[in-house]
Scaffold this motif. Structure first.
Motif, PDB file in Angstrom:
ATOM      1  N   PHE A  74      10.761   0.962  -8.320  1.00  0.00           N
ATOM      2  CA  PHE A  74      12.110   1.518  -8.159  1.00  0.00           C
ATOM      3  C   PHE A  74      12.286   2.214  -6.800  1.00  0.00           C
ATOM      4  N   PHE A  75      11.195   2.495  -6.117  1.00  0.00           N
ATOM      5  CA  PHE A  75      11.275   3.162  -4.811  1.00  0.00           C
ATOM      6  C   PHE A  75      11.213   2.182  -3.642  1.00  0.00           C
ATOM      7  N   ILE A  76      10.915   0.904  -3.913  1.00  0.00           N
ATOM      8  CA  ILE A  76      10.800  -0.078  -2.830  1.00  0.00           C
ATOM      9  C   ILE A  76      12.188  -0.389  -2.279  1.00  0.00           C
ATOM     10  N   LYS A  77      12.371  -0.206  -0.980  1.00  0.00           N
ATOM     11  CA  LYS A  77      13.686  -0.402  -0.350  1.00  0.00           C
ATOM     12  C   LYS A  77      13.819  -1.828   0.162  1.00  0.00           C
ATOM     13  N   LYS A  78      14.804  -2.526  -0.387  1.00  0.00           N
ATOM     14  CA  LYS A  78      15.013  -3.923   0.003  1.00  0.00           C
ATOM     15  C   LYS A  78      15.297  -4.073   1.490  1.00  0.00           C
ATOM     16  N   GLU A  79      15.990  -3.094   2.057  1.00  0.00           N
ATOM     17  CA  GLU A  79      16.414  -3.207   3.453  1.00  0.00           C
ATOM     18  C   GLU A  79      15.242  -3.164   4.433  1.00  0.00           C
ATOM     19  N   GLU A  80      14.055  -2.792   3.970  1.00  0.00           N
ATOM     20  CA  GLU A  80      12.889  -2.772   4.850  1.00  0.00           C
ATOM     21  C   GLU A  80      12.303  -4.164   5.079  1.00  0.00           C
ATOM     22  N   PHE A  81      12.802  -5.152   4.353  1.00  0.00           N
ATOM     23  CA  PHE A  81      12.226  -6.498   4.407  1.00  0.00           C
ATOM     24  C   PHE A  81      13.133  -7.459   5.161  1.00  0.00           C
ATOM     25  N   GLU A  82      12.505  -8.334   5.929  1.00  0.00           N
ATOM     26  CA  GLU A  82      13.265  -9.327   6.687  1.00  0.00           C
ATOM     27  C   GLU A  82      13.825 -10.411   5.784  1.00  0.00           C
ATOM     28  N   ASN A  83      13.155 -10.661   4.658  1.00  0.00           N
ATOM     29  CA  ASN A  83      13.680 -11.668   3.722  1.00  0.00           C
ATOM     30  C   ASN A  83      13.390 -11.245   2.289  1.00  0.00           C
ATOM     31  N   THR A  84      14.173 -11.801   1.376  1.00  0.00           N
ATOM     32  CA  THR A  84      14.079 -11.434  -0.034  1.00  0.00           C
ATOM     33  C   THR A  84      12.726 -11.810  -0.628  1.00  0.00           C
ATOM     34  N   GLU A  85      12.150 -12.941  -0.167  1.00  0.00           N
ATOM     35  CA  GLU A  85      10.876 -13.407  -0.711  1.00  0.00           C
ATOM     36  C   GLU A  85       9.771 -12.376  -0.504  1.00  0.00           C
ATOM     37  N   TYR A 125      10.182  -9.162  -0.185  1.00  0.00           N
ATOM     38  CA  TYR A 125      10.480  -8.056  -1.113  1.00  0.00           C
ATOM     39  C   TYR A 125       9.938  -8.372  -2.503  1.00  0.00           C
ATOM     40  N   TYR A 126      10.171  -9.616  -2.959  1.00  0.00           N
ATOM     41  CA  TYR A 126       9.680 -10.018  -4.281  1.00  0.00           C
ATOM     42  C   TYR A 126       8.149  -9.942  -4.360  1.00  0.00           C
ATOM     43  N   LYS A 127       7.458 -10.368  -3.300  1.00  0.00           N
ATOM     44  CA  LYS A 127       5.994 -10.343  -3.297  1.00  0.00           C
ATOM     45  C   LYS A 127       5.466  -8.914  -3.410  1.00  0.00           C
ATOM     46  N   VAL A 128       6.044  -8.007  -2.622  1.00  0.00           N
ATOM     47  CA  VAL A 128       5.599  -6.616  -2.656  1.00  0.00           C
ATOM     48  C   VAL A 128       5.926  -5.989  -4.002  1.00  0.00           C
ATOM     49  N   PHE A 129       7.113  -6.286  -4.514  1.00  0.00           N
ATOM     50  CA  PHE A 129       7.524  -5.807  -5.836  1.00  0.00           C
ATOM     51  C   PHE A 129       6.488  -6.234  -6.872  1.00  0.00           C
ATOM     52  N   TYR A 130       6.146  -7.521  -6.860  1.00  0.00           N
ATOM     53  CA  TYR A 130       5.201  -8.065  -7.840  1.00  0.00           C
ATOM     54  C   TYR A 130       3.821  -7.417  -7.704  1.00  0.00           C
ATOM     55  N   ALA A 131       3.365  -7.253  -6.457  1.00  0.00           N
ATOM     56  CA  ALA A 131       2.040  -6.673  -6.223  1.00  0.00           C
ATOM     57  C   ALA A 131       1.975  -5.225  -6.696  1.00  0.00           C
ATOM     58  N   VAL A 132       2.990  -4.439  -6.374  1.00  0.00           N
ATOM     59  CA  VAL A 132       3.026  -3.035  -6.783  1.00  0.00           C
ATOM     60  C   VAL A 132       3.091  -2.927  -8.305  1.00  0.00           C
ATOM     61  N   LEU A 133       3.942  -3.746  -8.897  1.00  0.00           N
ATOM     62  CA  LEU A 133       4.104  -3.735 -10.352  1.00  0.00           C
ATOM     63  C   LEU A 133       2.801  -4.099 -11.062  1.00  0.00           C
ATOM     64  N   ASN A 134       2.039  -5.023 -10.495  1.00  0.00           N
ATOM     65  CA  ASN A 134       0.879  -5.584 -11.200  1.00  0.00           C
ATOM     66  C   ASN A 134      -0.471  -5.145 -10.645  1.00  0.00           C
ATOM     67  N   CYS A 157       0.839  -1.211   0.000  1.00  0.00           N
ATOM     68  CA  CYS A 157       0.000   0.000   0.000  1.00  0.00           C
ATOM     69  C   CYS A 157       0.870   1.256   0.000  1.00  0.00           C
ATOM     70  N   LYS A 158       1.907   1.220   0.812  1.00  0.00           N
ATOM     71  CA  LYS A 158       2.788   2.388   0.934  1.00  0.00           C
ATOM     72  C   LYS A 158       3.405   2.774  -0.405  1.00  0.00           C
ATOM     73  N   TYR A 159       3.905   1.789  -1.137  1.00  0.00           N
ATOM     74  CA  TYR A 159       4.697   2.078  -2.336  1.00  0.00           C
ATOM     75  C   TYR A 159       3.885   2.087  -3.638  1.00  0.00           C
ATOM     76  N   HIS A 160       2.626   1.649  -3.608  1.00  0.00           N
ATOM     77  CA  HIS A 160       1.946   1.318  -4.860  1.00  0.00           C
ATOM     78  C   HIS A 160       1.822   2.498  -5.829  1.00  0.00           C
ATOM     79  N   ASP A 161       1.702   3.729  -5.308  1.00  0.00           N
ATOM     80  CA  ASP A 161       1.497   4.881  -6.198  1.00  0.00           C
ATOM     81  C   ASP A 161       2.672   5.869  -6.215  1.00  0.00           C
ATOM     82  N   TYR A 162       3.813   5.453  -5.686  1.00  0.00           N
ATOM     83  CA  TYR A 162       4.971   6.360  -5.713  1.00  0.00           C
ATOM     84  C   TYR A 162       5.322   6.774  -7.139  1.00  0.00           C
ATOM     85  N   GLY A 163       5.052   5.901  -8.096  1.00  0.00           N
ATOM     86  CA  GLY A 163       5.384   6.201  -9.494  1.00  0.00           C
ATOM     87  C   GLY A 163       4.600   7.362 -10.072  1.00  0.00           C
TER      88      GLY A 163
END
Length: 716
Positions: A89-100, A102-111, A51-57
Motif C-alpha cells: 500500500f506504500f509503493i508509489k506507482k509514479e516512481e516507476f517508468e512502466n506499469t510492469e 510496478y507490478y513486479k515490485v508489488f509482487y516481490a514485496v507482497l510475497n 528493498c526500499k518498500y519491503h518492510d514498510y508494513g
C-alpha cells in the motif's frame, strides 16, 4: 497525516534495528549483486525499490507491540496481517517508468514472506488492512491491479522475489549476500597442468550451455571448474560419497587458502562433516556453524552439492524463489546425469529449462550419455552444444556370462591372480551373500561396503576403499560393494566382477577398473566379468523393484554382442545404437519420466510445503534407526550422549548429536521391525530396530513372516 519516511527512522524492524536501518542494509546487499555483475542495471533498479518498500508494513501498531516487547508475543491473525501484505500500500506507482515494473515490485514485496495465500489475504481483508493505515497516504490497490499481476506472473517476478529474499536474509543474518569469485582461474592455473582437449573445450565454451561425454579419468572435475571460471558456480553429483571426495579435493588441492569464503559442501549431513574435518584449534564452533549457514544461504562462490539441495525449487514451495533467484546468475555443472532415476531426471530437465529462461547456464559432463536422455533435454531445452571426447587407450577386456554372479569363478580367479578385485552387486543383500560365500571359502583379504552400515563404520570403510583404490596402490584384496561406488568415485581396481543393471550403469562400473588405461598387461586376458542374469524381483513392478526390465533386456542384448577388448569408441557406439528414444519409448522408465514431468509442469505455488518437498524429492523413503545389537553394545555411551544432548546447548549439544548419529543408519520400511525402544532427541525420535549387525556385514534384517523375504528395496 503521518510521514512514513519519518516513521521508518524510529519504528523497529527488529528488536535493535529500525526499519530504515534494516532497509539500508538490504540496499547495500543489492549493490553488491550489481557490483559483481550478477544482475543488470535494470534489475538492480527495481530490486532497489523492492528493498526500499519491503518492510514498510512493519509500522503497524500490532507488529510494533510484538517487536518491542521483552516477552514473546505470538502473531495473532485476528488482530494483524503479515507486514508483507501491508507494505504494497506504500509503493508509489509514479516512481516507476512502466506499469510492469510496478507490478513486479508489488509482487516481490507482497510475497517476500508466504505464510498464507498473500493475494487472497489482501483481496479478502483489504478494509481490515486499511484500518492500520488511516494516518498515512497510501496507494489504492484495485482488484484490476491484482488481476493483472496474476495474469502477468512470469519468471521475472519469481526471480525478483528471490533476489529480495536473498538480500533480506543476508542483511538479517549479517553475512555477505555473495562473496566474490576472483580466485578460481588463478588457483587452477597454479596447478601447473597443460589442459587437455576436453578441458580446453570447456574453457573455450564458458559462455555456452554444453553437454559433454568424456572418458573416465580425463579430468572432468577440472574441466567443469574451468567452465565455471570466476563466476558463481554449483557442482552437482549424484552420490554423497563422491561429493565429499570432490569437495575435499578442491579444498585441499585447488582452492587451498581462505576456503571458508570460497568453496562449500551442501548435503543433508554437511554440518556433521565439517565438524569432523575442521581442526578445532584453528576453527571455533561458531566459525564452522557460520560457514555452514553461509553455504546454505548460497553466498559462497563455489558449491559442491547433491541435486535435492538445489533443484527442489521446481516444487514451488514457499520460499523457493531464493534458490531460483540465485540460479538465475549461476553456472551449474551436472556430473553423471545418467545415474539419476526417471523422476529425478524429469526434475533436472524442468529445472534446467527454468534456469536457462532466467539467465543461468549449465554444463552436463558425463562418461556415458544415453541418446534418449539427450533427446529428453533437446525436446525441452532446444539444441544444446554437444561434444564427445572418447579417444584413449583400451582399458577393458570383457567376458559376458549369461548367468547369475558366480562366486566360484570369483574365488578361482582371485586365488590364481590375486590383485585389486572389485565385485559390484545390485543390492545390499546380494553383496552380503557374495561376501559370506567367499569368506567361507577361506579368503581373508576381503571387505564389504554398502549403505546399510552405521555411519561410523561406513566412514571407515569409505576411507579404506578410497585409499586402497588409488592407482598407485598395489595389493591383493577383494572389495565387494553396490552402485554406491559406480559414479564419480576416484578408485582404480585391476579386476571387476559385476551384475548387470543397465548398459549405462555397467559403463560407469567399468570406470572403476584400469581407470587411466595404464595397466596394459591386464588386457592380455579378461579384466572384467559381467553377469547378465539377476533376480527378477529387482525389476520394477508397481511399487516394488528399481531396475527397468525393458532397458535391462536391451542392455543385455547389447552386451551379448561383444566379447573381448571393448574400446572407448565401442562403448559410445553401443550406447548410441541401443539406448535410443525409439527403443525405450514403451519402457517403465520413459513412462515414469513423462508422468513426473507432466505432473510437475502443472503444479502451482504453495501446493507443497518445504517439508513435503523434502520427502517427495527422492523416491527412497528412509528411516534413521539404530540396530538393536549396536544399541546393546554401546548402550551406556548412547544414554550419556542423549543426556548431554538434552541438557546442553550450542557446541556440546551439536557434538552429542553428531556422535549419536555415528551409531545410526538409514533403512527402508521393510527393514523397520521396531523393538519398542526409542531414543528421544526432542523434535527427532530414533527407533531401535530388530536385526543382525556387525562391522563385517552391516545390517541384516530378521525375516518377518508377514513380510516376504523376497521384497527388495532400492537401497544400495
Amino acid at each position: 497525516m503521518r510521514n512514513i519516511e519519518d516513521d521508518i527512522k524510529v519504528y523497529l524492524a527488529k528488536p535493535l534495528e529500525t526499519i530504515e536501518e534494516h532497509t539500508n542494509k538490504l540496499i547495500e546487499q543489492a549493490k553488491k549483486l550489481k557490483s559483481l555483475n550478477y544482475i543488470s542495471e535494470e534489475v538492480y533498479e527495481i530490486l532497489n525499490k523492492a528493498c526500499k518498500y519491503h518492510d514498510y508494513g512493519k509500522i503497524n501498531s500490532e507488529f510494533q507491540k510484538r517487536v518491542s516487547s521483552e516477552r514473546k508475543i505470538n502473531f495473532n491473525s485476528e488482530k494483524e496481517v503479515g507486514h508483507n501484505i501491508i507494505s504494497p500500500f506504500f509503493i508509489k506507482k509514479e516512481e516507476f517508468e512502466n506499469t510492469e515494473d510496478y507490478y513486479k515490485v508489488f509482487y516481490a514485496v507482497l510475497n517476500h514472506h508466504y505464510h498464507v495465500n498473500n493475494i487472497s489475504e489482501l483481496e479478502e481483508r483489504k478494509d481490515f488492512i486499511k484500518s492500520f493505515l488511516k494516518e498515512y497516504e497510501i496507494t489504492n490497490i484495485t482488484n484490476r491491479t491484482l488481476s493483472n499481476i496474476k495474469k502477468g506472473l512470469n519468471w521475472e517476478y519469481e526471480v525478483l522475489v528471490g533476489l529480495l529474499n536473498k538480500c533480506d536474509y543476508s542483511a538479517s543474518g549479517n553475512y555477505e549476500v555473495e562473496y566474490k569469485n576472483d580466485f578460481l582461474m588463478d588457483d587452477l592455473e597454479k596447478m601447473g597442468y597443460s589442459w587437455n582437449e576436453l578441458q580446453n573445450y570447456l574453457l573455450e565454451n564458458q559462455d555456452e550451455n554444453v553437454m559433454v561425454v568424456a572418458n573416465t579419468g580425463m579430468g572432468k572435475t577440472e574441466a567443469g571448474l574451468l567452465w565455471i571460471g570466476n563466476n558463481k558456480g554449483f557442482f552437482i553429483l549424484p552420490l554423497r560419497t563422491a561429493i565429499n571426495s570432490i569437495y575435499l579435493r578442491i579444498k585441499e588441492q585447488i582452492v587451498k587458502e581462505n576456503v571458508e569464503k570460497k568453496v562449500v559442501l551442501m548435503h543433508s549431513e554437511a554440518f556433521d562433516f565439517f565438524l569432523n574435518i575442521f581442526d578445532e584449534k584453528k576453527y571455533s564452533y561458531d566459525e564452522i556453524k557460520n560457514y555452514f549457514k553461509e553455504g546454505k544461504s548460497l553466498s559462497i562462490p563455489l558449491t559442491v552439492s547433491t541435486l535435492d539441495q538445489l533443484f527442489n525449487f521446481i516444487f514451488l514451495y514457499p520460499g523457493y524463489e531464493m534458490k531460483y533467484g540465485t540460479l538465475s546468475y549461476s553456472k551449474i555443472v551436472l556430473d553423471e546425469i545418467q545415474a539419476y532415476s526417471p523422476d529425478l531426471l524429469a526434475y533436472i530437465v524442468l529445472g534446467l529449462k527454468r534456469i536457462i529462461k532466467a539467465g543461468g547456464k549449465f554444463a552436463i559432463l558425463t562418461a556415458t550419455l544415453p541418446p534418449f536422455i539427450k533427446d529428453y533435454i533437446k525436446k525441452d531445452l532446444g539444441n544444446i552444444k554437444f561434444e564427445k571426447f572418447i579417444q584413449g587407450k583400451d582399458r577393458h577386456n570383457i567376458k559376458v556370462l549369461d548367468e547369475e554372479i558366480n562366486t566360484e569363478l570369483i574365488y578361482d580367479h582371485y586365488i590364481k591372480k590375486g590383485g585389486k578385485t572389485l565385485v559390484i552387486c545390485n543390492t545390499v543383500r546380494k553383496s552380503q551373500e557374495v561376501y559370506k560365500v567367499l569368506k567361507e571359502k577361506g579368503i581373508e583379504e576381503i571387505e564389504l561396503l554398502h549403505s546399510k552400515y552405521i555411519r561410523k563404520h561406513r566412514e571407515l570403510k569409505e576411507r579404506d576403499i578410497l585409499g586402497f583404490g588409488k592407482t598407485e596402490t598395489i595389493g591383493n584384496k577383494i572389495w565387494i560393494s553396490t552402485s554406491l561406488v559406480e559414479a564419480s568415485l576416484d578408485i582404480d581396481f585391476d579386476y571387476l566382477f559385476t551384475e548387470l543393471n543397465d548398459l549405462s550403469g555397467f559403463f560407469q562400473r567399468l570406470g572403476r577398473v584400469n581407470r587411466k588405461g595404464e595397466k596394459e598387461k591386464m588386457l592380455e586376458e579378461y579384466n572384467v566379468y559381467v553377469f547378465t542374469k539377476i533376480n527378477k524381483k529387482l525389476f520394477i513392478n508397481g511399487q516394488s523393484g528399481f531396475i527397468d526390465e525393458d532397458i535391462f533386456n536391451i542392455s543385455k542384448e547389447a552386451l551379448l554382442s561383444i566379447h573381448g577388448i571393448l574400446s572407448e569408441e565401442d562403448k559410445y557406439d553401443l550406447m548410441e545404437n541401443y539406448l535410443t528414444s525409439d527403443r525405450i519409448k514403451d519402457t517403465n522408465f520413459n513412462k515414469i519420466y513423462n508422468d513426473y514431468k507432466d505432473y510437475m509442469e502443472n503444479i502451482w505455488h504453495g501446493k507443497f510445503s518445504k517439508k513435503d518437498v523434502d520427502k517427495k524429492f527422492r523416491n527412497i523413503i528412509s528411516y534413521k534407526v539404530i540396530p538393536k545389537e549396536v544399541y546393546e553394545e554401546y548402550r551406556e555411551n548412547l544414554e550419556e550422549l542423549i543426556e548431554t544432548y538434552n541438557n546442553s546447548e550450542n557446541i556440546e549439544k551439536e557434538k552429542a548429536k553428531i556422535e549419536l548419529n555415528k551409531y545410526t543408519l538409514q533403512v527402508g520400511m521393510y527393514d523397520l521391525n521396531k523393538t519398542g525402544i526409542t531414543l528421544d532427541l526432542g523434535k527427532e525420535k530414533i527407533d531401535i530396530i530388530e536385526g543382525k549387525y556387525c562391522y563385517e556385514l552391516g545390517f541384516e534384517k530378521i525375516k518377518i513372516e508377514k513380510i516376504s523375504d523376497e521384497i527388495i528395496d532400492n537401497f544400495i
